[in-house]
Design a protein around this motif. Structure first.
Motif, PDB file in Angstrom:
ATOM      1  N   ILE A  36       0.709  -1.634  -0.010  1.00  0.00           N
ATOM      2  CA  ILE A  36      -0.063   0.131   0.421  1.00  0.00           C
ATOM      3  C   ILE A  36       0.497   1.382   0.525  1.00  0.00           C
ATOM      4  N   ALA A  37       0.211   2.319  -0.781  1.00  0.00           N
ATOM      5  CA  ALA A  37       1.155   3.834  -0.130  1.00  0.00           C
ATOM      6  C   ALA A  37      -0.147   4.786  -0.820  1.00  0.00           C
ATOM      7  N   VAL A  38       0.424   5.624   0.408  1.00  0.00           N
ATOM      8  CA  VAL A  38      -0.322   7.119   0.163  1.00  0.00           C
ATOM      9  C   VAL A  38       0.207   8.251  -0.679  1.00  0.00           C
ATOM     10  N   CYS A  39       0.028   9.139  -1.624  1.00  0.00           N
ATOM     11  CA  CYS A  39      -0.111   9.688  -2.527  1.00  0.00           C
ATOM     12  C   CYS A  39       0.472  11.093  -1.808  1.00  0.00           C
ATOM     13  N   LYS A  61      -6.965   1.774  -6.271  1.00  0.00           N
ATOM     14  CA  LYS A  61      -7.405   3.303  -5.675  1.00  0.00           C
ATOM     15  C   LYS A  61      -8.375   3.572  -4.875  1.00  0.00           C
ATOM     16  N   TYR A  62      -7.693   4.179  -3.777  1.00  0.00           N
ATOM     17  CA  TYR A  62      -9.189   4.909  -2.861  1.00  0.00           C
ATOM     18  C   TYR A  62      -8.996   6.214  -2.327  1.00  0.00           C
ATOM     19  N   VAL A  63     -10.188   6.922  -2.706  1.00  0.00           N
ATOM     20  CA  VAL A  63      -9.863   8.948  -2.719  1.00  0.00           C
ATOM     21  C   VAL A  63     -10.386   8.543  -1.124  1.00  0.00           C
ATOM     22  N   LEU A  64      -9.258   9.025  -0.600  1.00  0.00           N
ATOM     23  CA  LEU A  64      -9.531   9.650   1.012  1.00  0.00           C
ATOM     24  C   LEU A  64     -10.338  10.419   1.138  1.00  0.00           C
ATOM     25  N   VAL A  65     -11.451  10.942   2.165  1.00  0.00           N
ATOM     26  CA  VAL A  65     -11.979  12.061   2.646  1.00  0.00           C
ATOM     27  C   VAL A  65     -11.586  12.806   3.823  1.00  0.00           C
TER      28      VAL A  65
END
Length: 65
Positions: A36-39, A61-65
């Motif tokens: 896993i990685a976070v942009c 890809k999971y969009v984080l809110v």
């Protein structure tokens, strides 16, 4: 975090509270997640999955809110 197919639990993603080290959420359904990685700006989480049995590799890809 993501677990692998050798785990006793279903293969999926886990949201973990770093202070208490407890699982506070579950997400995704995977067959063979790898990493896993976070942009850089923190707006998206990526999960890579290794293809098996003639399946292709994937990037989720999971969009984080």
């Amino acid at each position: 975090a993501v677990n692998g197919p050798t785990s006793m639990l279903p293969v999926r993603g886990f949201t973990i509270d770093p202070r208490s080290e407890t699982i506070i959420g579950h997400w995704g359904e995977f067959k063979n997640p790898h990493s896993i990685a976070v942009c850089v700006n923190g707006s998206a989480l990526y999960v890579t999955e290794i293809g098996t049995n003639h399946q292709t590799n994937k990037v989720w890809k999971y969009v984080l809110v």
